[in-house]
Design a protein around this motif. Structure first.
Motif, PDB file in Angstrom:
ATOM      1  N   HIS A  37      -2.582   4.566  -3.181  1.00  0.00           N
ATOM      2  CA  HIS A  37      -3.606   5.403  -2.535  1.00  0.00           C
ATOM      3  C   HIS A  37      -3.218   6.862  -2.706  1.00  0.00           C
ATOM      4  CE1 HIS A  37      -5.665   6.571   1.551  1.00  0.00           C
ATOM      5  NE2 HIS A  37      -6.274   7.090   0.515  1.00  0.00           N
ATOM      6  N   ASP A  96      -8.496   1.541   6.106  1.00  0.00           N
ATOM      7  CA  ASP A  96      -7.162   2.146   6.213  1.00  0.00           C
ATOM      8  C   ASP A  96      -7.127   3.151   7.362  1.00  0.00           C
ATOM      9  OD1 ASP A  96      -4.681   3.291   5.770  1.00  0.00           O
ATOM     10  OD2 ASP A  96      -5.169   4.082   3.776  1.00  0.00           O
ATOM     11  N   ASP A 154       1.131   5.327  -0.064  1.00  0.00           N
ATOM     12  CA  ASP A 154       0.366   6.521   0.296  1.00  0.00           C
ATOM     13  C   ASP A 154       1.014   7.782  -0.265  1.00  0.00           C
ATOM     14  OD1 ASP A 154      -1.799   5.595   2.062  1.00  0.00           O
ATOM     15  OD2 ASP A 154      -0.150   4.818   3.279  1.00  0.00           O
ATOM     16  N   HIS A 210       0.867  -1.186   0.000  1.00  0.00           N
ATOM     17  CA  HIS A 210       0.000   0.000   0.000  1.00  0.00           C
ATOM     18  C   HIS A 210       0.900   1.232   0.000  1.00  0.00           C
ATOM     19  CE1 HIS A 210      -3.793   2.141   0.944  1.00  0.00           C
ATOM     20  NE2 HIS A 210      -3.040   2.926   1.704  1.00  0.00           N
TER      21      HIS A 210
HETATM   22 ZN    ZN Z   1      -3.493   4.727   2.753  1.00  0.00          ZN
END
Ligand code: ZN
Ligand code: DX5
Length: 214
Positions: free
Chosen positions: A64, A173, A33, A31
């Motif tokens: 993301h 999240d 960010d 993931h």
């Molecule tokens: Zn995130």
């Protein structure tokens, strides 16, 4: 549950070691960010760092984007080889167009909701998305406290999805840890993102395994 460790909490001075830890763990995704200091009050990392991660990552990338105008970066995210391009509903004036463009680029489309955005905002796009991410903290920082209303919201999202022919994955999240992750598993989350809980633990591989087996 599926597990997506957030590289925001990795050791940036020793990123390769943390990439390898995730590669060799039971994690399902990386993931990533991205924060622009405009959509959220913080700046994280961008494409050069994600390219470095993508070079060594042996699991799919869940990107993301906590940025304004995410539609401007579709080809760059595609070129990373990302599986999911995750955009915020609040950042997209033409969400349907953006979701179509993500899919046309060959990626899976994910849409994220901030804690204060009701699930009903996705009622007319649920047919068109591959994943829905509910933020369980206000985006911008790792290590924040889980917002308990997320469990109610998850229930509402499941009801919305149950009325649809399409079955997007549900990802959560923020503030995922030993106390909150079991609640999310019970409430029907498909994927949890975990940053500080994984990378701040004594044994990150075992922490990922704990989440995976909930
Ligand atoms: Zn995130
Ligand atoms: C928050 C990010 C999260 C963050 C989660 O804005 O979207 O992915 O890294 O961090 P933890 O798991 O520490 O709450």
């Amino acid at each position: 549950m599926k597990v997506a460790p957030s590289m925001l909490s990795a050791d940036f001075a020793n990123l390769y070691a943390d990439i390898e830890m995730v590669n060799n763990s039971e994690a399902d995704y990386f993931h990533l960010d991205v924060m622009d200091g405009v959509f959220v009050p913080n700046i994280s990392f961008g494409f050069p760092v994600m390219q470095a991660i993508a070079k060594y990552a042996q699991k799919p990338l869940d990107v993301h984007l906590m940025i304004v105008n995410p539609q401007n970066y579709i080809s760059q995210v595609r070129d990373l080889g990302a599986e999911f391009m995750n955009v915020h509903q609040e950042a997209c004036t033409h969400l349907h167009r953006t979701v179509q463009a993500i899919r046309n680029a060959g990626m899976k489309a994910a849409v994220t909701l901030n804690p204060a955005t009701p699930v009903v905002m996705l009622e007319d796009i649920v047919e068109d998305v591959d994943m829905i991410l509910l933020m369980s903290v206000n985006p911008g920082f790792g290590g924040q406290t889980f917002i308990p209303n997320t469990i109610n919201k998850l229930q509402k999202l499941r009801e919305l999805i149950s009325k649809s022919n399409n079955k997007p994955l549900i990802e959560i999240d923020g503030g995922v840890n030993a106390e909150t992750a079991p609640l999310l598993a019970k409430a029907g989350a498909d994927i949890v993102v975990a940053g500080s809980y994984v990378f701040g633990s004594q044994d990150p591989t075992a922490t990922i395994s704990f989440l995976k087996n909930l």
